[in-house]
Each structure stands twice: as structure tokens, then as C-alpha cells.
Design a protein around this motif. Sequence first.
Motif, PDB file in Angstrom:
ATOM      1  N   LEU A  59      34.316  17.056   1.183  1.00  0.00           N
ATOM      2  CA  LEU A  59      32.959  16.678   0.802  1.00  0.00           C
ATOM      3  C   LEU A  59      32.950  15.273   0.202  1.00  0.00           C
ATOM      4  CD1 LEU A  59      31.993  20.095  -0.816  1.00  0.00           C
ATOM      5  CD2 LEU A  59      31.390  19.269   1.464  1.00  0.00           C
ATOM      6  N   LEU A  60      31.747  14.752  -0.007  1.00  0.00           N
ATOM      7  CA  LEU A  60      31.612  13.401  -0.550  1.00  0.00           C
ATOM      8  C   LEU A  60      32.295  13.282  -1.918  1.00  0.00           C
ATOM      9  CD1 LEU A  60      29.378  13.562   1.678  1.00  0.00           C
ATOM     10  CD2 LEU A  60      28.115  11.910   0.312  1.00  0.00           C
ATOM     11  N   ASN A  61      32.273  14.352  -2.709  1.00  0.00           N
ATOM     12  CA  ASN A  61      32.888  14.292  -4.039  1.00  0.00           C
ATOM     13  C   ASN A  61      34.388  14.576  -4.003  1.00  0.00           C
ATOM     14  OD1 ASN A  61      33.045  17.012  -3.590  1.00  0.00           O
ATOM     15  ND2 ASN A  61      31.822  17.628  -5.365  1.00  0.00           N
ATOM     16  N   GLY A  62      34.928  14.779  -2.805  1.00  0.00           N
ATOM     17  CA  GLY A  62      36.357  15.004  -2.659  1.00  0.00           C
ATOM     18  C   GLY A  62      36.774  16.460  -2.632  1.00  0.00           C
ATOM     19  N   ASP A  63      35.838  17.363  -2.908  1.00  0.00           N
ATOM     20  CA  ASP A  63      36.176  18.788  -2.824  1.00  0.00           C
ATOM     21  C   ASP A  63      36.520  19.151  -1.381  1.00  0.00           C
ATOM     22  OD1 ASP A  63      33.857  20.166  -5.301  1.00  0.00           O
ATOM     23  OD2 ASP A  63      35.739  19.051  -5.490  1.00  0.00           O
ATOM     24  N   THR A  64      37.393  20.127  -1.254  1.00  0.00           N
ATOM     25  CA  THR A  64      37.845  20.528   0.076  1.00  0.00           C
ATOM     26  C   THR A  64      37.620  22.023   0.292  1.00  0.00           C
ATOM     27  OG1 THR A  64      40.097  20.855  -0.770  1.00  0.00           O
ATOM     28  CG2 THR A  64      39.584  18.703   0.197  1.00  0.00           C
ATOM     29  N   ARG A  65      37.507  22.383   1.549  1.00  0.00           N
ATOM     30  CA  ARG A  65      37.376  23.789   1.944  1.00  0.00           C
ATOM     31  C   ARG A  65      38.245  24.006   3.170  1.00  0.00           C
ATOM     32  NH1 ARG A  65      35.199  23.245  -2.243  1.00  0.00           N
ATOM     33  NH2 ARG A  65      33.068  23.831  -2.840  1.00  0.00           N
ATOM     34  N   TYR A  66      38.761  25.231   3.288  1.00  0.00           N
ATOM     35  CA  TYR A  66      39.671  25.551   4.382  1.00  0.00           C
ATOM     36  C   TYR A  66      39.329  26.887   5.020  1.00  0.00           C
ATOM     37  CZ  TYR A  66      42.514  21.854   2.383  1.00  0.00           C
ATOM     38  OH  TYR A  66      42.947  20.642   1.911  1.00  0.00           O
ATOM     39  N   ALA A  67      39.626  26.986   6.299  1.00  0.00           N
ATOM     40  CA  ALA A  67      39.578  28.279   6.972  1.00  0.00           C
ATOM     41  C   ALA A  67      40.747  29.125   6.468  1.00  0.00           C
ATOM     42  CB  ALA A  67      39.674  28.087   8.478  1.00  0.00           C
ATOM     43  N   ASP A  68      40.558  30.427   6.442  1.00  0.00           N
ATOM     44  CA  ASP A  68      41.619  31.324   5.973  1.00  0.00           C
ATOM     45  C   ASP A  68      42.889  31.176   6.802  1.00  0.00           C
ATOM     46  OD1 ASP A  68      39.416  34.102   5.087  1.00  0.00           O
ATOM     47  OD2 ASP A  68      40.014  32.306   3.969  1.00  0.00           O
ATOM     48  N   SER A  69      42.714  30.862   8.085  1.00  0.00           N
ATOM     49  CA  SER A  69      43.863  30.790   8.994  1.00  0.00           C
ATOM     50  C   SER A  69      44.819  29.648   8.649  1.00  0.00           C
ATOM     51  CB  SER A  69      43.386  30.640  10.438  1.00  0.00           C
ATOM     52  OG  SER A  69      42.584  29.483  10.584  1.00  0.00           O
ATOM     53  N   ARG A 110      35.605  26.298  19.726  1.00  0.00           N
ATOM     54  CA  ARG A 110      36.050  25.343  18.730  1.00  0.00           C
ATOM     55  C   ARG A 110      36.062  26.025  17.365  1.00  0.00           C
ATOM     56  NH1 ARG A 110      34.004  19.304  19.404  1.00  0.00           N
ATOM     57  NH2 ARG A 110      35.174  19.685  21.326  1.00  0.00           N
ATOM     58  N   GLU A 111      37.140  25.796  16.631  1.00  0.00           N
ATOM     59  CA  GLU A 111      37.383  26.520  15.372  1.00  0.00           C
ATOM     60  C   GLU A 111      37.412  25.550  14.200  1.00  0.00           C
ATOM     61  OE1 GLU A 111      41.040  29.213  13.427  1.00  0.00           O
ATOM     62  OE2 GLU A 111      41.323  28.084  15.274  1.00  0.00           O
ATOM     63  N   PHE A 112      36.669  25.870  13.160  1.00  0.00           N
ATOM     64  CA  PHE A 112      36.708  25.080  11.931  1.00  0.00           C
ATOM     65  C   PHE A 112      38.051  25.263  11.241  1.00  0.00           C
ATOM     66  CE2 PHE A 112      35.647  23.258   7.951  1.00  0.00           C
ATOM     67  CZ  PHE A 112      36.143  24.113   6.974  1.00  0.00           C
ATOM     68  N   LEU A 113      38.581  24.160  10.681  1.00  0.00           N
ATOM     69  CA  LEU A 113      39.839  24.217   9.961  1.00  0.00           C
ATOM     70  C   LEU A 113      39.691  23.804   8.497  1.00  0.00           C
ATOM     71  CD1 LEU A 113      42.169  22.556  12.610  1.00  0.00           C
ATOM     72  CD2 LEU A 113      41.838  24.998  12.196  1.00  0.00           C
ATOM     73  N   ALA A 114      39.081  22.633   8.289  1.00  0.00           N
ATOM     74  CA  ALA A 114      39.027  22.087   6.930  1.00  0.00           C
ATOM     75  C   ALA A 114      37.925  21.051   6.864  1.00  0.00           C
ATOM     76  CB  ALA A 114      40.366  21.435   6.566  1.00  0.00           C
ATOM     77  N   LEU A 115      37.405  20.858   5.654  1.00  0.00           N
ATOM     78  CA  LEU A 115      36.439  19.777   5.437  1.00  0.00           C
ATOM     79  C   LEU A 115      36.656  19.179   4.054  1.00  0.00           C
ATOM     80  CD1 LEU A 115      34.004  20.780   3.339  1.00  0.00           C
ATOM     81  CD2 LEU A 115      33.250  22.035   5.355  1.00  0.00           C
ATOM     82  N   VAL A 148      40.719   9.748   7.516  1.00  0.00           N
ATOM     83  CA  VAL A 148      40.863  11.127   7.046  1.00  0.00           C
ATOM     84  C   VAL A 148      42.134  11.690   7.671  1.00  0.00           C
ATOM     85  CG1 VAL A 148      39.812  13.411   6.999  1.00  0.00           C
ATOM     86  CG2 VAL A 148      38.372  11.376   6.838  1.00  0.00           C
ATOM     87  N   TYR A 149      42.858  12.475   6.888  1.00  0.00           N
ATOM     88  CA  TYR A 149      44.133  13.023   7.343  1.00  0.00           C
ATOM     89  C   TYR A 149      44.089  14.545   7.339  1.00  0.00           C
ATOM     90  CZ  TYR A 149      45.697   8.331   6.109  1.00  0.00           C
ATOM     91  OH  TYR A 149      45.834   6.958   6.026  1.00  0.00           O
ATOM     92  N   LEU A 150      44.943  15.111   8.167  1.00  0.00           N
ATOM     93  CA  LEU A 150      45.193  16.553   8.114  1.00  0.00           C
ATOM     94  C   LEU A 150      46.707  16.741   8.125  1.00  0.00           C
ATOM     95  CD1 LEU A 150      43.774  19.337   8.044  1.00  0.00           C
ATOM     96  CD2 LEU A 150      44.212  19.470  10.511  1.00  0.00           C
ATOM     97  N   MET A 162      33.461  15.171   6.147  1.00  0.00           N
ATOM     98  CA  MET A 162      34.429  15.001   7.234  1.00  0.00           C
ATOM     99  C   MET A 162      35.187  16.307   7.439  1.00  0.00           C
ATOM    100  SD  MET A 162      33.825  11.932   8.190  1.00  0.00           S
ATOM    101  CE  MET A 162      35.150  11.787   9.393  1.00  0.00           C
ATOM    102  N   GLY A 163      35.279  16.693   8.695  1.00  0.00           N
ATOM    103  CA  GLY A 163      35.931  17.963   8.986  1.00  0.00           C
ATOM    104  C   GLY A 163      36.969  17.829  10.080  1.00  0.00           C
ATOM    105  N   TRP A 164      37.837  18.827  10.133  1.00  0.00           N
ATOM    106  CA  TRP A 164      38.783  18.966  11.232  1.00  0.00           C
ATOM    107  C   TRP A 164      38.516  20.301  11.923  1.00  0.00           C
ATOM    108  CZ3 TRP A 164      42.156  15.524  13.257  1.00  0.00           C
ATOM    109  CH2 TRP A 164      42.488  14.402  12.493  1.00  0.00           C
ATOM    110  N   PHE A 165      38.505  20.244  13.251  1.00  0.00           N
ATOM    111  CA  PHE A 165      38.331  21.419  14.083  1.00  0.00           C
ATOM    112  C   PHE A 165      39.441  21.417  15.128  1.00  0.00           C
ATOM    113  CE2 PHE A 165      33.987  22.851  12.992  1.00  0.00           C
ATOM    114  CZ  PHE A 165      33.574  21.787  12.212  1.00  0.00           C
TER     115      PHE A 165
END
Length: 121
Positions: free
Chosen positions: A52-62, A45-50, A78-80, A34-37
Motif C-alpha cells: 500500500l501507499l503507506n508501506g503496509d503489505t498483504r499476502y495470499a495464504d499460499s 490469475r492469482e493474487f500474491l502480494a500487494l 517493486v520487488y518480490l 502495487m501488486g504481484w500476481f
Amino acid sequence: QMQLVESGGGLVQAGGSLRLSCVASGRSVSRYVMGWFRQAPGKEREFLALILLNGDTRYADSVKGRFTISRDSAKNTVYLQMNSLKLEDMAIYHCAGGNTYSYLSQDYNYWGQGTQVTVSS
């Protein structure tokens, strides 16, 4: 099919906070990446955060350190959480679901209609 509905956008002063929600139906958010753009007028359209199924998260530097993505499987939501908002954060925010660990919008199969975030000075 997964249907996604975002909410929580609105008008906020610079430096303020908002929490966006993305309620899913039809499929479980726990089974997808699940991601937020976001998309501002005239911009791609800009990627912000995602998350993963295991709960790990990734973020754009911005947004790293200011935004937090999370998931509530019981609510299929899902929340942001967005803190320290800046003028440049103003955009339409979309959540998305996909099967691939990706920062690219074209790799996501399911999209919500978006929620507007407006930041004032």
C-alpha cells in the motif's frame, strides 16, 4: 500512464530463491497500490502480494512467510523476494499498479508483460 517491466524470473530448483523486479516509468510506484500476481497454464490469475501507499503489505495464504514484497521509491521499483520455492509456484509472474486496495486483478490499471518462473524438482 504507468509502464511496468518485470525481470528476474528463470529456472530454479525447488527450495531455492528468486527475486523479481518490477521497474516502473511514467508514474511513481509510491503513489499506487502495487501488486504481484501470477498465472499458471490453464489457471486463473492469482493474487500474491500487494504493498500500500503507506508501506503496509498483504499476502495470499499460499505465499505468506515465503514471499516478501518491497518497494524502492528512489529506483521506482517493486520487488518480490521468493524463498522456499515449490513446484506449484511455477507460473508467469506479473506486477500491477492500481488505485484501489484490492486482491482482484480487474482492479489494477497497469500491468507488466510478465516474467517466467520455472521450478524444477
